[in-house]
Design a protein around this motif. Structure first.
Motif, PDB file in Angstrom:
ATOM      1  N   ARG B  38       0.838  -1.208   0.000  1.00  0.00           N
ATOM      2  CA  ARG B  38       0.000   0.000   0.000  1.00  0.00           C
ATOM      3  C   ARG B  38       0.870   1.254   0.000  1.00  0.00           C
ATOM      4  O   ARG B  38       0.598   2.210  -0.718  1.00  0.00           O
ATOM      5  CB  ARG B  38      -0.914  -0.059   1.241  1.00  0.00           C
ATOM      6  N   THR B  39       1.947   1.225   0.783  1.00  0.00           N
ATOM      7  CA  THR B  39       2.807   2.402   0.874  1.00  0.00           C
ATOM      8  C   THR B  39       3.638   2.595  -0.396  1.00  0.00           C
ATOM      9  O   THR B  39       3.842   3.712  -0.858  1.00  0.00           O
ATOM     10  CB  THR B  39       3.738   2.282   2.098  1.00  0.00           C
ATOM     11  N   ALA B  40       4.100   1.466  -0.950  1.00  0.00           N
ATOM     12  CA  ALA B  40       4.981   1.547  -2.118  1.00  0.00           C
ATOM     13  C   ALA B  40       4.269   2.190  -3.312  1.00  0.00           C
ATOM     14  O   ALA B  40       4.910   2.843  -4.137  1.00  0.00           O
ATOM     15  CB  ALA B  40       5.485   0.149  -2.490  1.00  0.00           C
ATOM     16  N   GLN B  46       1.992  12.832  -0.001  1.00  0.00           N
ATOM     17  CA  GLN B  46       0.609  12.801   0.475  1.00  0.00           C
ATOM     18  C   GLN B  46       0.408  11.845   1.661  1.00  0.00           C
ATOM     19  O   GLN B  46      -0.635  11.856   2.309  1.00  0.00           O
ATOM     20  CB  GLN B  46      -0.332  12.363  -0.663  1.00  0.00           C
ATOM     21  N   LEU B  47       1.416  10.982   1.927  1.00  0.00           N
ATOM     22  CA  LEU B  47       1.270   9.956   2.968  1.00  0.00           C
ATOM     23  C   LEU B  47       0.915  10.509   4.351  1.00  0.00           C
ATOM     24  O   LEU B  47      -0.014  10.010   4.989  1.00  0.00           O
ATOM     25  CB  LEU B  47       2.546   9.112   3.068  1.00  0.00           C
ATOM     26  N   PRO B  48       1.639  11.553   4.837  1.00  0.00           N
ATOM     27  CA  PRO B  48       1.379  12.009   6.207  1.00  0.00           C
ATOM     28  C   PRO B  48      -0.059  12.487   6.410  1.00  0.00           C
ATOM     29  O   PRO B  48      -0.593  12.371   7.504  1.00  0.00           O
ATOM     30  CB  PRO B  48       2.365  13.166   6.395  1.00  0.00           C
ATOM     31  N   GLY B  49      -0.691  12.971   5.344  1.00  0.00           N
ATOM     32  CA  GLY B  49      -2.053  13.480   5.469  1.00  0.00           C
ATOM     33  C   GLY B  49      -3.105  12.387   5.573  1.00  0.00           C
ATOM     34  O   GLY B  49      -4.228  12.634   6.011  1.00  0.00           O
ATOM     35  N   HIS B  50      -2.769  11.178   5.172  1.00  0.00           N
ATOM     36  CA  HIS B  50      -3.757  10.089   5.164  1.00  0.00           C
ATOM     37  C   HIS B  50      -3.230   8.854   5.871  1.00  0.00           C
ATOM     38  O   HIS B  50      -3.098   7.789   5.268  1.00  0.00           O
ATOM     39  CB  HIS B  50      -4.136   9.723   3.737  1.00  0.00           C
ATOM     40  N   PRO B  51      -2.917   8.973   7.164  1.00  0.00           N
ATOM     41  CA  PRO B  51      -2.304   7.818   7.840  1.00  0.00           C
ATOM     42  C   PRO B  51      -3.229   6.607   7.934  1.00  0.00           C
ATOM     43  O   PRO B  51      -2.754   5.493   8.044  1.00  0.00           O
ATOM     44  CB  PRO B  51      -1.944   8.355   9.222  1.00  0.00           C
ATOM     45  N   ASN B  52      -4.560   6.826   7.919  1.00  0.00           N
ATOM     46  CA  ASN B  52      -5.414   5.649   8.061  1.00  0.00           C
ATOM     47  C   ASN B  52      -6.121   5.225   6.782  1.00  0.00           C
ATOM     48  O   ASN B  52      -7.066   4.453   6.827  1.00  0.00           O
ATOM     49  CB  ASN B  52      -6.407   5.776   9.232  1.00  0.00           C
ATOM     50  N   SER B  53      -5.660   5.712   5.648  1.00  0.00           N
ATOM     51  CA  SER B  53      -6.226   5.232   4.393  1.00  0.00           C
ATOM     52  C   SER B  53      -5.722   3.817   4.132  1.00  0.00           C
ATOM     53  O   SER B  53      -4.520   3.572   4.099  1.00  0.00           O
ATOM     54  CB  SER B  53      -5.794   6.152   3.249  1.00  0.00           C
ATOM     55  N   LEU B  54      -6.658   2.882   3.971  1.00  0.00           N
ATOM     56  CA  LEU B  54      -6.237   1.493   3.754  1.00  0.00           C
ATOM     57  C   LEU B  54      -5.734   1.269   2.339  1.00  0.00           C
ATOM     58  O   LEU B  54      -4.983   0.349   2.070  1.00  0.00           O
ATOM     59  CB  LEU B  54      -7.397   0.536   4.043  1.00  0.00           C
ATOM     60  N   LEU B  55      -6.145   2.152   1.414  1.00  0.00           N
ATOM     61  CA  LEU B  55      -5.702   2.024   0.030  1.00  0.00           C
ATOM     62  C   LEU B  55      -4.513   2.952  -0.201  1.00  0.00           C
ATOM     63  O   LEU B  55      -4.273   3.862   0.589  1.00  0.00           O
ATOM     64  CB  LEU B  55      -6.854   2.393  -0.916  1.00  0.00           C
ATOM     65  N   PRO B  56      -3.754   2.712  -1.275  1.00  0.00           N
ATOM     66  CA  PRO B  56      -2.643   3.619  -1.576  1.00  0.00           C
ATOM     67  C   PRO B  56      -3.138   5.061  -1.685  1.00  0.00           C
ATOM     68  O   PRO B  56      -4.240   5.314  -2.177  1.00  0.00           O
ATOM     69  CB  PRO B  56      -2.138   3.118  -2.931  1.00  0.00           C
ATOM     70  N   VAL B  57      -2.314   5.998  -1.206  1.00  0.00           N
ATOM     71  CA  VAL B  57      -2.669   7.408  -1.266  1.00  0.00           C
ATOM     72  C   VAL B  57      -2.170   7.970  -2.600  1.00  0.00           C
ATOM     73  O   VAL B  57      -0.975   7.922  -2.877  1.00  0.00           O
ATOM     74  CB  VAL B  57      -2.013   8.160  -0.091  1.00  0.00           C
ATOM     75  N   GLU B  58      -3.090   8.504  -3.435  1.00  0.00           N
ATOM     76  CA  GLU B  58      -2.698   9.053  -4.745  1.00  0.00           C
ATOM     77  C   GLU B  58      -1.863   8.028  -5.521  1.00  0.00           C
ATOM     78  O   GLU B  58      -0.694   8.275  -5.808  1.00  0.00           O
ATOM     79  CB  GLU B  58      -1.881  10.341  -4.574  1.00  0.00           C
ATOM     80  N   THR B  59      -2.482   6.905  -5.823  1.00  0.00           N
ATOM     81  CA  THR B  59      -1.744   5.788  -6.423  1.00  0.00           C
ATOM     82  C   THR B  59      -0.809   6.224  -7.555  1.00  0.00           C
ATOM     83  O   THR B  59      -1.213   6.951  -8.460  1.00  0.00           O
ATOM     84  CB  THR B  59      -2.741   4.756  -6.978  1.00  0.00           C
ATOM     85  N   THR B  60       0.443   5.798  -7.441  1.00  0.00           N
ATOM     86  CA  THR B  60       1.445   6.171  -8.434  1.00  0.00           C
ATOM     87  C   THR B  60       2.560   5.136  -8.446  1.00  0.00           C
ATOM     88  O   THR B  60       2.783   4.415  -7.458  1.00  0.00           O
ATOM     89  CB  THR B  60       2.054   7.550  -8.098  1.00  0.00           C
ATOM     90  N   LEU B  61       3.245   5.052  -9.574  1.00  0.00           N
ATOM     91  CA  LEU B  61       4.411   4.169  -9.658  1.00  0.00           C
ATOM     92  C   LEU B  61       5.698   4.952  -9.364  1.00  0.00           C
ATOM     93  O   LEU B  61       6.800   4.424  -9.514  1.00  0.00           O
ATOM     94  CB  LEU B  61       4.505   3.545 -11.050  1.00  0.00           C
TER      95      LEU B  61
END
Lengths: 282, 299
Positions: B38-40, B46-61
């Motif tokens: 999920r983190t990768a 954007q990660l720090p703003g959504h610590p409890n999002s179970l899905l990737p935040v702003e999905t990107t490669l």
């Protein structure tokens, strides 16, 4: 003819096991900085060790780690093994339980380093949901060692559980049938029958996992690097620092020899105390 | 088995609780793998703003591009990377080289020795075997220091040879493991082959190895995993980039990432790259690996 078959292994054994063991023992009585030849200095390294508070701190921290790591891991492993033994023979369940063991220490350490981060780590988010303030798992000197120990429990508990599981399967079913006929409860059967019969396996598991546990290095090296303030400077890490950042090879070798002796004594005592070779299933 | 309804219900309550415990343990085991994934695939800024999002935040490669050295410094920094040059393709190649050569050599030479210990008669055989086994007791840190000196004196620091050599010839465990299997092979076949004029070399290659293909494969897989995951020795002798293996590279990457705002997405993408080959190997051979723990039991 036998010589040809044994030759390559023997070369490797002599060059990378026997010779370094002898050389390591010799180096422990020298002053050696890699730049000039080792200088014999008798027991100076050992004398220094006795007065080195960092050495004693490292030993203390390592023992604390081993106690938490092995204690937690053994209890969980026996629990998991019992659950699997009573509930399912599924290879999938066993494979999932084993999975963390196949991932590198370094990878496991970094994933937990992220999950346990004090500000954005998901574990602290979970703790927040149940009203617990964020914990600085790696930054707080009281939490650091239990944290590192817990991470390695996560990695090793499944592997250890499978070893115990294999031991459980060696206990013949007639002893359980007899217990059932006698009206023994599940709880009683576990304490009076399963655990005593499991003893030889448990002793071997304890010896092997404890020897491994004393050699904790990777997790510390990529997360805390001995900190905060020496709280996680385990013996392996201290030896590494002495040898490879201070080039104090003689002293490092002396500490490694002492660690070797400690491991040998710990293993022997365990085997003795727990009477590993005797089984109640005679 | 009891037939009264009361105790049947009691048993099933107990079983339900047990199942719940087991499922919780399985979730605890699997969740970190999911979180790595999920983190990768998230955008690090954007990660720090959504610590409890179970899905990737702003999905990107982006994180993968960054650690594989495929994005420019500006791109990398825009997504929260440090901008330091990292090339996990290279480290992946290095890990492949080290683990493959180590495994092939170690298993082959150990099999030869195991054959000599199991099936050939020669003076002092059992004493030599006991000595080999005794080496299992020596903690690696004790032999690592003189071995480092040796590799350094041979001028092999920062070379594949330096990383591979100590493990290339044998490990006591590999010899012990294979000897157990070779001892169990039927002697009559071997004697029949000898009557037909086959020498030990032929018997070893044509009889012993094919008949022990399964345990040899198991040992090879376990050796490969151990070699791939090893950190301590390559850290000492293989720091330079051209021979740096994945585990060492991860340590370097972690120490380069900015203290204030670490590149978590990049770090998780890198750990995923390091772990993925072992996860694939495991998925392919799960049954074999899992069962081997039962057998080899206590190593």
């Amino acid at each position: 003819m036998a010589m040809i078959f044994i030759a390559p292994a023997t070369v490797g054994f002599v060059v990378f096991y026997i010779w370094p063991t002898l050389r390591g023992a010799y180096l422990s009585f020298t002053e050696y900085s890699l730049l000039s030849a080792p200088k014999f200095n008798g027991l100076a390294n050992y004398d220094r060790m006795i007065h080195d508070s960092f050495f004693w701190n490292a030993l203390g921290v390592t023992v604390e780690y081993v106690v938490i790591n092995i204690g937690l891991q053994t209890v969980l492993a026996v629990g998991i093994a019992m659950l699997m033994y009573r509930l399912t023979k599924s290879i999938t369940v066993r494979a999932i339980i084993l999975a963390p063991y196949l991932v590198a220490n370094v990878v496991v350490a970094l994933v937990w380093y992220w999950m346990l981060d004090v500000q954005v780590g998901v574990v602290n988010t979970f703790l927040g949901w149940v009203g617990i303030d964020p914990i600085a798992f790696f930054g707080d000197s009281h939490w650091a060692i239990p944290t590192v120990a817990g991470i390695n429990v996560w990695r090793h508990m499944g592997y250890t559980a499978l070893l115990v599981f294999a031991g459980l399967q060696m206990i013949p079913s007639y002893v359980y049938e007899a217990a059932e006929v006698d009206g023994s409860t599940e709880w009683k059967t576990f304490w009076r029958i399963t655990l005593p019969l499991l003893r030889p396996v448990l002793v071997m598991v304890l010896v092997v996992t404890m020897i491994g546990s004393f050699q904790i290095f990777d997790t510390v090296a990529v997360t805390t690097q001995g900190g905060p303030i020496n709280a996680t400077r385990v013996i392996y890490y201290y030896i590494y620092e002495r040898a490879f950042t201070r080039f104090d090879f003689g002293y490092a070798s002396a500490m490694a020899l002492v660690l070797f002796a400690i491991l040998a004594v710990v293993s022997l005592v365990q085997l003795r105390l727990l009477r590993a070779r005797e089984s109640d299933l005679a | 088995m009891s037939v009264t309804t009361g105790s049947v219900r009691q048993v099933s309550v107990g079983r339900t609780v047990a199942w719940v415990l087991l499922v919780i343990l399985l979730i605890v085991t699997l969740f970190p793998f999911y979180w790595m994934l999920r983190t990768a695939f998230s955008d690090n800024t954007q990660l720090p703003g959504h610590p409890n999002s179970l899905l990737p935040v702003e999905t990107t490669l982006g994180a993968f591009k960054r650690v594989l050295g495929l994005s420019s410094i500006e791109e990398a920094q825009a997504q929260g990377g440090s901008g330091a040059a990292v090339n996990f393709w290279l480290y992946l190649r290095n890990s492949l080289v080290v683990a493959t050569i180590t495994t092939v050599c170690q298993v082959f030479f150990s099999a030869m020795a195991a054959y000599a210990f199991a099936r050939l008669r020669w003076p002092g055989r059992d004493k030599v075997f006991a000595l080999f086994l005794a080496a299992l007791m020596v903690p690696p840190i004790f032999t690592v220091l003189p071995n480092f000196v040796l590799i350094k004196n041979l001028g092999l620091l920062n070379s594949f040879a330096g990383i591979i050599l100590p493990g290339a010839f044998m490990t006591p465990f590999a010899i012990f493991f294979l000897r157990q299997f070779f001892l169990g092979i039927n002697r009559e076949l071997e004697e029949a082959a000898m009557i037909d004029g086959a020498g030990h070399r032929l018997i070893f290659f044509r009889l012993i190895i094919p008949m022990s293909a399964a345990p040899i494969a198991t040992l090879a897989i376990l050796t490969y995993i151990n070699s791939w995951n090893d950190y301590f020795w390559p850290l000492l002798v293989g720091q330079q980039e051209n021979v740096r293996v994945l585990t060492v590279a991860l340590g370097v990457f972690r120490s380069q990432t900015p203290q204030g705002g670490p590149d978590w997405a990049g770090l998780m993408a890198a750990t995923l790259i390091a772990a993925l080959p072992m996860i694939i190997l495991f998925l392919a051979f799960a049954r074999r690996i899992t069962n081997s723990i039962g057998f080899s039991g206590i190593k």
